[in-house]
Motif scaffolding. Structure first.
Motif, PDB file in Angstrom:
ATOM      1  N   UNK A  54       0.853  -1.191   0.000  1.00 18.56           N
ATOM      2  CA  UNK A  54       0.000   0.000   0.000  1.00 18.56           C
ATOM      3  C   UNK A  54       0.884   1.234   0.000  1.00 18.56           C
ATOM      4  N   UNK A  55       0.385   2.292  -0.582  1.00 14.07           N
ATOM      5  CA  UNK A  55       1.172   3.517  -0.582  1.00 14.07           C
ATOM      6  C   UNK A  55       0.353   4.689  -1.040  1.00 14.07           C
ATOM      7  N   UNK A  56       0.767   5.847  -0.630  1.00 12.28           N
ATOM      8  CA  UNK A  56       0.114   7.068  -1.061  1.00 12.28           C
ATOM      9  C   UNK A  56       1.098   8.220  -1.016  1.00 12.28           C
ATOM     10  N   UNK A  57       0.857   9.221  -1.828  1.00 13.20           N
ATOM     11  CA  UNK A  57       1.792  10.346  -1.856  1.00 13.20           C
ATOM     12  C   UNK A  57       1.071  11.616  -2.268  1.00 13.20           C
ATOM     13  N   UNK A  58       1.658  12.719  -1.882  1.00 16.71           N
ATOM     14  CA  UNK A  58       1.184  14.024  -2.327  1.00 16.71           C
ATOM     15  C   UNK A  58       2.376  14.822  -2.809  1.00 16.71           C
ATOM     16  N   UNK A  59       2.266  15.310  -4.013  1.00 19.53           N
ATOM     17  CA  UNK A  59       3.309  16.168  -4.572  1.00 19.53           C
ATOM     18  C   UNK A  59       2.696  17.529  -4.857  1.00 19.53           C
ATOM     19  N   UNK A  60       3.379  18.569  -4.453  1.00 22.00           N
ATOM     20  CA  UNK A  60       2.938  19.904  -4.831  1.00 22.00           C
ATOM     21  C   UNK A  60       4.146  20.666  -5.343  1.00 22.00           C
ATOM     22  N   UNK A  61       3.996  21.190  -6.510  1.00 17.71           N
ATOM     23  CA  UNK A  61       5.115  21.919  -7.077  1.00 17.71           C
ATOM     24  C   UNK A  61       4.873  22.260  -8.525  1.00 17.71           C
ATOM     25  N   UNK A  62       5.927  22.572  -9.200  1.00 17.90           N
ATOM     26  CA  UNK A  62       5.854  23.028 -10.566  1.00 17.90           C
ATOM     27  C   UNK A  62       5.950  21.844 -11.510  1.00 17.90           C
ATOM     28  N   UNK A  63       5.049  21.826 -12.466  1.00 18.07           N
ATOM     29  CA  UNK A  63       5.099  20.790 -13.481  1.00 18.07           C
ATOM     30  C   UNK A  63       5.421  21.466 -14.806  1.00 18.07           C
ATOM     31  N   UNK A  64       6.580  21.145 -15.316  1.00 19.09           N
ATOM     32  CA  UNK A  64       7.024  21.799 -16.540  1.00 19.09           C
ATOM     33  C   UNK A  64       6.741  20.891 -17.735  1.00 19.09           C
ATOM     34  N   UNK A  65       6.284  21.503 -18.798  1.00 17.03           N
ATOM     35  CA  UNK A  65       6.122  20.786 -20.048  1.00 17.03           C
ATOM     36  C   UNK A  65       7.180  21.307 -21.017  1.00 17.03           C
ATOM     37  N   UNK A  66       7.512  20.478 -22.014  1.00 18.56           N
ATOM     38  CA  UNK A  66       8.455  20.981 -23.013  1.00 18.56           C
ATOM     39  C   UNK A  66       7.911  22.252 -23.637  1.00 18.56           C
ATOM     40  N   UNK A  67       6.624  22.207 -23.869  1.00 20.93           N
ATOM     41  CA  UNK A  67       5.953  23.398 -24.358  1.00 20.93           C
ATOM     42  C   UNK A  67       5.624  24.262 -23.143  1.00 20.93           C
ATOM     43  N   UNK A  68       6.286  25.378 -22.998  1.00 21.32           N
ATOM     44  CA  UNK A  68       6.148  26.178 -21.786  1.00 21.32           C
ATOM     45  C   UNK A  68       4.723  26.684 -21.591  1.00 21.32           C
ATOM     46  N   UNK A  69       3.939  26.657 -22.653  1.00 17.19           N
ATOM     47  CA  UNK A  69       2.566  27.135 -22.532  1.00 17.19           C
ATOM     48  C   UNK A  69       1.722  26.210 -21.670  1.00 17.19           C
ATOM     49  N   UNK A  70       2.237  25.014 -21.373  1.00 19.66           N
ATOM     50  CA  UNK A  70       1.463  24.073 -20.562  1.00 19.66           C
ATOM     51  C   UNK A  70       2.057  23.890 -19.167  1.00 19.66           C
ATOM     52  N   UNK A  71       2.964  24.764 -18.769  1.00 20.07           N
ATOM     53  CA  UNK A  71       3.507  24.698 -17.414  1.00 20.07           C
ATOM     54  C   UNK A  71       2.398  24.914 -16.390  1.00 20.07           C
ATOM     55  N   UNK A  72       2.608  24.367 -15.217  1.00 20.22           N
ATOM     56  CA  UNK A  72       1.597  24.571 -14.186  1.00 20.22           C
ATOM     57  C   UNK A  72       2.136  24.355 -12.789  1.00 20.22           C
ATOM     58  N   UNK A  73       1.410  24.923 -11.851  1.00 21.51           N
ATOM     59  CA  UNK A  73       1.664  24.657 -10.436  1.00 21.51           C
ATOM     60  C   UNK A  73       0.569  23.692 -10.020  1.00 21.51           C
ATOM     61  N   UNK A  74       0.959  22.501  -9.626  1.00 22.11           N
ATOM     62  CA  UNK A  74      -0.039  21.448  -9.476  1.00 22.11           C
ATOM     63  C   UNK A  74       0.142  20.673  -8.186  1.00 22.11           C
ATOM     64  N   UNK A  75      -0.933  20.016  -7.832  1.00 24.19           N
ATOM     65  CA  UNK A  75      -0.884  19.068  -6.723  1.00 24.19           C
ATOM     66  C   UNK A  75      -1.286  17.713  -7.285  1.00 24.19           C
ATOM     67  N   UNK A  76      -0.481  16.729  -7.030  1.00 23.33           N
ATOM     68  CA  UNK A  76      -0.778  15.380  -7.510  1.00 23.33           C
ATOM     69  C   UNK A  76      -0.788  14.436  -6.318  1.00 23.33           C
ATOM     70  N   UNK A  77      -1.846  13.681  -6.218  1.00 21.38           N
ATOM     71  CA  UNK A  77      -1.920  12.687  -5.138  1.00 21.38           C
ATOM     72  C   UNK A  77      -2.060  11.304  -5.762  1.00 21.38           C
ATOM     73  N   UNK A  78      -1.381  10.357  -5.182  1.00 22.44           N
ATOM     74  CA  UNK A  78      -1.430   8.995  -5.698  1.00 22.44           C
ATOM     75  C   UNK A  78      -1.817   8.036  -4.590  1.00 22.44           C
ATOM     76  N   UNK A  79      -2.381   6.923  -5.003  1.00 17.99           N
ATOM     77  CA  UNK A  79      -2.721   5.871  -4.061  1.00 17.99           C
ATOM     78  C   UNK A  79      -2.518   4.541  -4.769  1.00 17.99           C
TER      79      UNK A  79
END
Lengths: 193, 632
Positions: free
Chosen positions: B261-286
């Motif tokens: 079992x596992x879970x995680x939370x990531x918060x930070x910058x998600x960069x795309x090669x195409x800078x127009x799709x950059x974002x500040x995001x939160x990703x949670x996994x389970x």
């Protein structure tokens, strides 16, 4: 009982150990306390005036040379309103050795690697919301030790440190102080080994 | 890091892999007599506990940096990789992961909506016992993995143990006090702190472990700072990852059975090669899953895995499209049976899976797939042979960006053959793999061969080491988003490895890879240039120095690369990345009768420009200081 002069990174006192062989790893500990002054002048010092500080270090012999850690505390006062005062803590890891010159006089030298932690008293002028910063530093240390007793020595030394900021900062520090040496407690030696 | 020592490795063919995990001192009949799958070891890099400690790694993604995979990263924290040299993004095969990650026999999805989440795996680096990184195609956890597998095995600790790791690092180049003057520059990365605490309980037939970890990185590199400012505004420029994971294992019926079992939370910058799709995001996994294997009598063994994974991503700020938001969930079930027939082992496995993506706007994209495969491993004296064939069927209700989804149904087939011969100190192996997709799109039906691979390898045992040579060719048909059609790519690769131990206290390894490629369309040809034509690594290590010290160092060279970049207006350009030479060294000292370990890890001692994407951050000289406790 045999009196041995343990090689030091910093000025280290002579201590008495039970072994009849050469100094063994972690057999002794030396605690060093000194006053420290930044004596050189370069670009930084046109903007900040250094103030005297102090230095505390601990060292112990290795199979080859000696290893020590030290922390020096200095502060710098801004020469203009645009440059805020800041406190600097220089944490260094040192490895080197020593050689007796004559009688109770010995020379020691070591290479240093560490980090400088800076805390800025910048009030409303915060840059990027930060009031602290840290940076790597490298350098070398050399000095003279005068043994006063088997457990106490005086030392003077000079350190040349380069702080690896984007615009590098060179600091020349001189220090004078005393070193207290003693046999490593058995429990601590068990941890170190 | 090293390639495996034995000629024939344990079965690495997914669901039918044998019961490799056992209580020390016990042997299960079916495992001990089963012919092993031929696996030439030039195709694998094995990273074990000792390597992890030696190099001072504190995060899972750092393991990949020691493989010979091609790496891509804009921020240096989220790392993408390519095992075979094909580009890591934009031009990947549609509708399927590029490579698989398997943890204790369970497939763990690591990609969704552009996020490659190696760090969110349900395992901490202190739980890792061994990682086998395979760059060649194979079947793993019941799936075709045409572009490699990262297979992670967790530690089995026989005594209650508390394991803790703390590490922090710093990179040169901060402005220091000059940030208040005209000499100001921006801050550069502060690496960490990374902290992990893991508790191991049990022993014998039962073991339980739980782990919590936290990682952060201050991302302010000058190369990407304008992008960061545009996205994050007043937010701190930090990646923050928090995760927890646990595993319970039991050894019964001559087999191991694990609950992961596992879970995680990531918060930070998600960069795309195409800078127009950059974002500040939160990703949670389970992730939750059970897996295991068991011997049935002396001739049969069974493996199984049932997992459920979920990844939710919310873009808090930035320019990423609605596609980047939403939730992906996957249910995966695999069952495999192996039987000994004379000198052969017959493997049959099947799996079913369902995954769905729920977008923020409420639309749901779902896909179901089922696959089956059969293989036979035959070993006779010094020769072993493996034949594998399989087929997968997939269909989706809607998937506008995926060919298989828009076709509603696709048939994927793969087959491979491996032949290995051991002649005294000389070993030879050949393997070939082919994979095709039958696409049914609207009224059109066509068979697309997606990837073909062949490699021949030669290995010679020397008195003081081993030398290996391998020649391979890969042909891939890839969907290119830029052209909106398929393109063909052909890659030729040559690899050479030399491992020597001239002194008992000194071991050295030299690995070299040459890659030459061509492509039918310009976009694919440009993208292929992100794979360096030459890559070499020299590794030198001392098992132990006086005083319980250990010193390890490596020198890595990577040739010049070229990268496609698309700006916000959609204009495509190609940027070059200079050759890279990186020298690392780690000095460690063990204390308190091996219970404590302290280390200083220097990265990029030459202070040469180190970058993993033409648009990405650059890394100079940096140091990490760590302390690790292993208290039993």
């Amino acid at each position: 009982m045999l009196v041995l002069s343990a090689p030091t990174v910093r000025a280290q006192a002579t201590v008495t150990v039970d072994s009849a062989s050469s100094p063994r790893a972690f057999s002794t500990l030396s605690i060093h306390l000194a006053g420290v002054r930044n004596v050189n002048r370069e670009r930084l010092h046109a903007l900040w005036a250094p103030r005297d500080g102090f230095e505390l270090g601990v060292s112990t012999p290795l199979p080859v040379g000696e290893i020590g850690i030290g922390i020096a505390a200095l502060s710098f006062g801004g020469r203009a309103a645009e440059q805020p005062d800041f406190d600097a803590r220089l944490l260094t890891l040192r490895w080197g050795g020593s050689r007796t010159i004559a009688g109770p006089l010995a020379f020691h030298g070591s290479a240093a690697l560490g980090n400088i932690f800076m805390t800025f008293d910048d009030g409303e002028r915060r840059v990027g919301g930060l009031t602290t910063e840290s940076e790597l530093l490298v350098g070398g240390v050399g000095g003279l030790d005068l043994r006063l007793s088997p457990w106490l020595s005086l030392s003077v030394e000079s350190s040349l440190l380069r702080i690896l900021t984007s615009t590098p900062i060179d600091l020349v520090l001189v220090s004078a102080g005393a070193t207290l040496g003693f046999r490593t407690p058995r429990w601590l030696r068990g941890v170190l080994e | 890091v090293r390639r495996g020592r034995s000629l024939i490795a344990l079965a690495c063919i997914g669901a039918a892999s044998s019961a490799a995990s056992q209580i020390p001192g016990t042997t299960c009949v079916a495992d001990s007599v089963a012919p092993r799958s031929p696996r030439w070891l030039t195709s694998q890099v094995v990273v074990d506990r000792q390597d992890i400690e030696r190099w001072g790694w504190s995060r899972i993604s750092e393991l990949v940096q020691r493989s010979d995979w091609s790496l891509s990263s804009i921020d240096g924290f989220i790392i993408d990789a390519s095992a075979d040299g094909l580009p890591v993004s934009r031009l990947s095969t549609v509708g399927r992961p590029d490579w698989l990650v398997v943890v204790d026999g369970q497939r763990v999805p690591v990609r969704a909506a552009g996020l490659g989440a190696l760090e969110s795996l349900p395992v901490a680096i202190t739980q890792v016992d061994r990682v086998t990184i395979t760059r060649t195609p194979l079947i793993a956890a019941g799936r075709f993995a045409a572009r490699g597998v990262i297979d992670i095995q967790t530690r089995r600790v026989q005594k209650p143990t508390l394991h803790a790791l703390y590490q922090i690092g710093n990179e040169r180049g901060d402005p220091g006090p000059y940030r208040y003057t005209d000499l100001r520059t921006i801050n550069v990365e502060r690496l960490g702190p990374d902290g992990v605490v893991t508790a191991f309980l049990g022993g014998g037939a039962v073991d339980i472990q739980g782990s919590a970890r936290y990682s952060t990185m201050n991302v302010t590199d000058a190369n990407i700072f304008p992008r960061i400012e545009r996205i994050s505004g007043d937010r701190a420029h930090h990646h923050r990852l928090s995760a927890a994971s646990g595993r319970a294992g039991v050894f019964v019926a001559c087999g191991r059975h694990d609950l992961l079992v596992g879970g995680s939370t990531f918060e930070g910058l998600l960069f795309a090669e195409d800078s127009a799709r950059d974002g500040w995001a939160r990703a949670t996994t389970m992730h939750v899953g059970v897996s295991g294997d068991a011997a049935v009598g002396s001739r049969y063994s069974v493996t199984y895995a049932l997992t459920h994974s979920r990844l939710r991503q919310d873009t808090l700020a930035g320019t990423r499209a609605a596609w980047a938001n939403g939730e992906r969930s996957a249910v995966d079930a695999t069952l495999g049976v192996s039987a000994l027939v004379g000198r052969s082992r017959l493997d049959v496995s099947g799996s079913i899976a369902r995954w769905s993506v729920e977008r923020r706007d409420g639309a749901t994209i779902a896909r179901d797939d089922a696959s089956a495969r059969a293989g036979i491993v035959h070993a006779r004296d010094r020769i072993a042979m493996e034949l594998v064939g399989g087929v997968a069927v997939a269909g989706g209700r809607a998937a506008p960006q995926m060919v298989m989804g828009s076709a509603h149904v696709g048939v994927d087939s793969a087959s491979s053959v491996r032949l290995l011969a051991g002649l005294g100190r000389l070993h030879l192996e050949g393997e070939a793999w082919s994979q095709s997709i039958l696409l049914m799109q609207d009224d059109e039906v066509r068979l697309v061969p997606t990837i073909s691979f062949a490699e021949a390898a030669w290995q010679r045992m020397l008195p003081g080491g081993t030398i290996e040579l391998a020649l391979g060719a890969t042909h891939a048909r890839r969907w290119t988003m830029i052209t909106g059609d398929f393109g063909d790519a052909t890659m030729l690769s040559a690899r050479a490895s030399l491992r020597v131990q001239p002194l008992p206290a000194l071991a050295a390894t030299i690995d070299y890879r040459l890659t030459q490629s061509s492509a039918s369309v310009a976009a694919l040809r440009d993208a292929l240039r992100s794979t360096p034509a030459h890559q070499a690594r020299l590794t030198v290590g001392t098992p132990h120095l006086a005083g319980n010290f250990r010193l390890s160092s490596s020198l890595t060279f990577r040739a010049r690369t070229e990268w496609i970049q698309t700006d916000g207006a959609g204009d495509v350009s190609v940027r070059q990345l200079a050759p890279m030479a990186r020298l690392d060294a780690t000095l460690e000292k063990r204390l308190w009768r091996e219970r404590l370990r302290v280390y200083v890890a220097a990265r990029n001692l030459l202070d040469r420009e180190e970058r993993y994407h033409a648009a990405g951050a650059h890394f100079g000289l940096r140091f990490h200081i760590g302390v690790e406790a292993d208290i039993r």
